[in-house]
Write an enzyme that holds these catalytic residues in place. Structure first.
Site, PDB file in Angstrom:
ATOM      1  N   ASP A   7       0.853  -1.188   0.000  1.00 53.68           N
ATOM      2  CA  ASP A   7       0.000   0.000   0.000  1.00 53.68           C
ATOM      3  C   ASP A   7       0.895   1.246   0.000  1.00 53.68           C
ATOM      4  OD1 ASP A   7       0.825   0.390   2.628  1.00 53.68           O
ATOM      5  OD2 ASP A   7      -1.189   0.316   3.495  1.00 53.68           O
ATOM      6  N   CYS A  64       2.730  -3.453   4.076  1.00 57.53           N
ATOM      7  CA  CYS A  64       1.957  -2.251   4.425  1.00 57.53           C
ATOM      8  C   CYS A  64       2.700  -1.579   5.584  1.00 57.53           C
ATOM      9  CB  CYS A  64       0.498  -2.583   4.740  1.00 57.53           C
ATOM     10  SG  CYS A  64       0.198  -3.528   6.243  1.00 57.53           S
ATOM     11  N   THR A  66       2.357  -1.656   8.914  1.00 54.89           N
ATOM     12  CA  THR A  66       2.719  -2.597   9.980  1.00 54.89           C
ATOM     13  C   THR A  66       2.944  -4.013   9.466  1.00 54.89           C
ATOM     14  OG1 THR A  66       0.393  -3.107  10.306  1.00 54.89           O
ATOM     15  CG2 THR A  66       1.327  -1.362  11.701  1.00 54.89           C
ATOM     16  N   HIS A  97       8.263 -24.849   8.801  1.00 57.28           N
ATOM     17  CA  HIS A  97       7.127 -25.468   9.490  1.00 57.28           C
ATOM     18  C   HIS A  97       5.783 -25.204   8.816  1.00 57.28           C
ATOM     19  CE1 HIS A  97       9.199 -25.916  13.698  1.00 57.28           C
ATOM     20  NE2 HIS A  97      10.059 -26.085  12.704  1.00 57.28           N
ATOM     21  N   HIS A 133       4.254 -31.570   9.786  1.00 61.34           N
ATOM     22  CA  HIS A 133       4.000 -30.214   9.274  1.00 61.34           C
ATOM     23  C   HIS A 133       2.948 -30.255   8.165  1.00 61.34           C
ATOM     24  CE1 HIS A 133       7.127 -28.762  11.786  1.00 61.34           C
ATOM     25  NE2 HIS A 133       8.103 -29.331  11.125  1.00 61.34           N
TER      26      HIS A 133
HETATM   27  C1  RB5 Z   1      -1.986   2.809   6.374  1.00 63.46           C
HETATM   28  O1  RB5 Z   1      -1.995   4.024   7.049  1.00 63.46           O
HETATM   29  C2  RB5 Z   1      -1.860   1.678   7.390  1.00 63.46           C
HETATM   30  O2  RB5 Z   1      -3.024   1.553   8.122  1.00 63.46           O
HETATM   31  C3  RB5 Z   1      -1.541   0.371   6.686  1.00 63.46           C
HETATM   32  O3  RB5 Z   1      -0.384   0.529   5.933  1.00 63.46           O
HETATM   33  C4  RB5 Z   1      -1.291  -0.833   7.581  1.00 63.46           C
HETATM   34  O4  RB5 Z   1      -0.359  -0.535   8.564  1.00 63.46           O
HETATM   35  C5  RB5 Z   1      -2.473  -1.531   8.086  1.00 63.46           C
HETATM   36  O5  RB5 Z   1      -2.390  -2.580   8.752  1.00 63.46           O
END
Ligand code: RB5
Length: 144
Positions: A7, A64, A66, A97, A133
């Site tokens: 993203d 993304c 996180t 695994h 596994h």
């Molecule tokens: C975008 O601001 C953020 O929410 C997205 O990149 C991600 O971290 C969502 O889990």
């Protein structure tokens, strides 16, 4: 062939990862996003998951902010095993695994150096093929 998607929060890390894939001589396809305009990470998880499930690609990388949202979205697709990794131990273990077929990364969590080491570990570690596994993975695909 590796499918890659991200993203807007992860565009910079995706570019670093693609340069690293070029250095490794890996073939990949970039499914977007291509700009820093705000977008929805499930749309890119879907594109990468479809590329794997259609047989066009055998592994994927999703990034993304996180790594959490995009891995949650990817794991809704049956046959996808997306592992969010912030360290090399986890990247090795999830290949051995879980036979993870997607590596998820958090661009706001890991720097490019660590992300590339995690990626190398993920790509270079085979599935252990152990019967226990395989049995566990089959149970994941059974669903609830
Ligand atoms: C975008 O601001 C953020 O929410 C997205 O990149 C991600 O971290 C969502 O889990």
């Amino acid at each position: 062939m590796i499918a890659i998607g991200c993203d807007h929060a992860a565009l910079g890390l995706k570019k670093e990862i693609m340069a690293h894939l070029d250095e490794r001589g890996e073939k990949y396809q970039d499914f977007g996003t291509y700009t820093e305009e705000s977008c929805d990470y499930p749309d890119y998880a879907k594109k990468v998951c479809h590329a794997i499930l259609d047989g066009q690609c055998d592994k994927g990388i999703l990034i993304c902010g996180t790594g959490i949202g995009i891995s949650i979205a990817a794991n809704r697709f049956k046959g996808i095993r997306a592992a969010l990794c912030g360290d090399c131990f986890s990247a090795k273990a999830t290949r051995e695994h879980n036979d993870a077929n997607i590596l998820a990364l958090g661009a706001r969590v890991v720097g490019p150096g660590l992300a590339c080491q995690i990626l190398d570990t993920f790509l270079d570690t085979p599935f252990s093929e152990g019967p226990r596994h395989k049995q566990r993975i089959a149970k994941i695909d059974e669903g609830v």
